[in-house]
Design a protein around this motif. Sequence first.
Motif, short mmCIF file in Angstrom:
data_model
loop_
_atom_site.label_atom_id
_atom_site.label_comp_id
_atom_site.label_asym_id
_atom_site.label_seq_id
_atom_site.Cartn_x
_atom_site.Cartn_y
_atom_site.Cartn_z
N ARG A 30 7.57 23.25 11.91
CA ARG A 30 6.89 23.02 10.64
C ARG A 30 6.76 24.34 9.90
O ARG A 30 6.24 25.30 10.44
CB ARG A 30 5.51 22.40 10.85
CG ARG A 30 5.57 20.93 11.22
CD ARG A 30 4.17 20.31 11.31
NE ARG A 30 4.23 18.86 11.31
CZ ARG A 30 4.40 18.12 12.39
NH1 ARG A 30 4.53 18.70 13.56
NH2 ARG A 30 4.44 16.80 12.30
N SER A 31 7.26 24.38 8.66
CA SER A 31 7.13 25.59 7.84
C SER A 31 7.41 25.24 6.39
O SER A 31 8.19 24.33 6.09
CB SER A 31 8.12 26.67 8.31
OG SER A 31 9.45 26.24 8.13
N ASP A 32 6.75 25.96 5.48
CA ASP A 32 6.98 25.79 4.04
C ASP A 32 6.88 24.32 3.61
O ASP A 32 7.73 23.82 2.87
CB ASP A 32 8.35 26.35 3.65
CG ASP A 32 8.47 27.83 3.94
OD1 ASP A 32 7.45 28.55 3.82
OD2 ASP A 32 9.57 28.27 4.30
N ASN A 33 5.84 23.64 4.10
CA ASN A 33 5.58 22.25 3.71
C ASN A 33 6.70 21.30 4.09
O ASN A 33 6.91 20.27 3.44
CB ASN A 33 5.32 22.15 2.20
CG ASN A 33 4.14 23.01 1.76
OD1 ASN A 33 3.07 22.96 2.37
ND2 ASN A 33 4.33 23.80 0.71
N ALA A 34 7.44 21.65 5.14
CA ALA A 34 8.52 20.80 5.61
C ALA A 34 8.52 20.76 7.13
O ALA A 34 8.05 21.70 7.79
CB ALA A 34 9.87 21.31 5.11
N THR A 35 9.04 19.68 7.69
CA THR A 35 9.13 19.51 9.14
C THR A 35 10.56 19.18 9.52
O THR A 35 11.19 18.31 8.89
CB THR A 35 8.20 18.39 9.63
OG1 THR A 35 6.84 18.75 9.36
CG2 THR A 35 8.36 18.15 11.12
N ALA A 36 11.07 19.85 10.54
CA ALA A 36 12.42 19.59 11.04
C ALA A 36 12.36 19.18 12.50
O ALA A 36 11.55 19.69 13.27
CB ALA A 36 13.30 20.82 10.89
N ILE A 37 13.21 18.24 12.86
CA ILE A 37 13.39 17.83 14.26
C ILE A 37 14.85 18.11 14.59
O ILE A 37 15.74 17.79 13.80
CB ILE A 37 13.10 16.33 14.46
CG1 ILE A 37 11.78 15.92 13.81
CG2 ILE A 37 13.10 15.98 15.94
CD1 ILE A 37 11.58 14.41 13.75
N ALA A 38 15.11 18.68 15.76
CA ALA A 38 16.48 19.02 16.14
C ALA A 38 16.78 18.57 17.57
O ALA A 38 15.89 18.56 18.43
CB ALA A 38 16.72 20.52 16.01
N VAL A 39 18.03 18.18 17.79
CA VAL A 39 18.50 17.77 19.12
C VAL A 39 19.91 18.34 19.33
O VAL A 39 20.59 18.70 18.37
CB VAL A 39 18.53 16.24 19.26
CG1 VAL A 39 17.12 15.66 19.15
CG2 VAL A 39 19.45 15.61 18.22
N PRO A 40 20.35 18.42 20.59
CA PRO A 40 21.65 19.04 20.86
C PRO A 40 22.83 18.10 20.66
O PRO A 40 22.71 16.89 20.77
CB PRO A 40 21.53 19.44 22.33
CG PRO A 40 20.58 18.44 22.92
CD PRO A 40 19.59 18.14 21.83
N ILE A 41 23.98 18.72 20.37
CA ILE A 41 25.27 18.06 20.45
C ILE A 41 25.95 18.63 21.70
O ILE A 41 26.06 19.85 21.84
CB ILE A 41 26.15 18.36 19.21
CG1 ILE A 41 25.47 17.84 17.94
CG2 ILE A 41 27.54 17.74 19.37
CD1 ILE A 41 25.28 16.34 17.90
N THR A 42 26.37 17.77 22.60
CA THR A 42 26.95 18.22 23.86
C THR A 42 28.41 17.80 23.97
O THR A 42 28.83 16.81 23.36
CB THR A 42 26.17 17.67 25.06
OG1 THR A 42 26.17 16.23 25.00
CG2 THR A 42 24.73 18.15 25.03
N ASN A 43 29.18 18.55 24.77
CA ASN A 43 30.56 18.16 25.01
C ASN A 43 30.63 17.25 26.23
O ASN A 43 29.60 16.85 26.78
CB ASN A 43 31.45 19.40 25.16
CG ASN A 43 31.09 20.26 26.36
OD1 ASN A 43 30.32 19.85 27.24
ND2 ASN A 43 31.64 21.45 26.43
N TYR A 44 31.85 16.96 26.69
CA TYR A 44 32.00 15.99 27.77
C TYR A 44 31.44 16.48 29.10
O TYR A 44 31.18 15.69 30.00
CB TYR A 44 33.49 15.62 27.93
CG TYR A 44 34.30 16.67 28.65
CD1 TYR A 44 34.68 16.50 29.97
CD2 TYR A 44 34.69 17.85 28.00
CE1 TYR A 44 35.41 17.47 30.64
CE2 TYR A 44 35.42 18.81 28.66
CZ TYR A 44 35.78 18.61 29.97
OH TYR A 44 36.51 19.58 30.61
N LEU A 45 31.20 17.78 29.21
CA LEU A 45 30.59 18.33 30.42
C LEU A 45 29.07 18.42 30.32
O LEU A 45 28.42 18.87 31.25
CB LEU A 45 31.16 19.73 30.69
CG LEU A 45 32.60 19.80 31.20
CD1 LEU A 45 33.06 21.23 31.31
CD2 LEU A 45 32.73 19.09 32.54
#
Length: 251
Positions: free
Chosen positions: A195-210
Amino acid sequence: MTKTTEYQVPALSRGLQIIEMFDSQKRVLNTQDFADNLGVSASSTYRIVQTLLDMGYLKKVTRNAYELGPQVVSRGFAFLAGKDLVDIAAPYLNDLRDRTSISCHLGIRDGLETVYIYRSQASQRLSVNIPLGSRLPCHTNAMGRVLLQQLSDIELNAMYQTQQLDSYPGPYPQSFPELKALLKKEWEQGYSSNRSDNATAIAVPITNYLGKTIAAINISGADQVMNHQTQFEAAKEELLNTASAISQLVP
């Protein structure tokens, strides 16, 4: 069990079956695993395993234990390697933006920085817009911390032991121990948030086949939207589903 024909080459068939035994849950296997799955003795797999090692399709981890080698990617998945990560992810991020009316981004790590390599901007007046090519310190954003989670303690120590984290004001981590604790917490919960500058971000990973994290995606909206727990949870689930779909396609 694969049907045997008079034209089949048994050793080649067994070699391909050994490669197929590996997946995101079985990343390291030993000779007994190969033998049990093939229904043969461990000694009878020796020449096949040695051939796969010599050709780079297997890589020895410890005595009698192996993981997939680099040739599996460079040869077996060459058709996927030709597709740029942005080309793969873009339509899914655009669809996510359209479903949620919230901006989405794709990022990778370059040293201590998160590099924003794609954005799908929502049209709403209160949408979050981080310019393409932006670089932000990893510890100050959700995507960056997702990307740091794949690193070992040794790697993290080497990267951050001389860094002055408190030069960036809170709510970001102000010390290395604080950063490590936050990375552990976010890894356990399956996502990072910021949360920063009146905004909220949610993040998750992108994974390869391993199962290795190669990038991260986020969904980033104004607090007027994301502060509502129901909307936060709905956005998070949409993001996780999108990441899973993209991860199925990356080499």
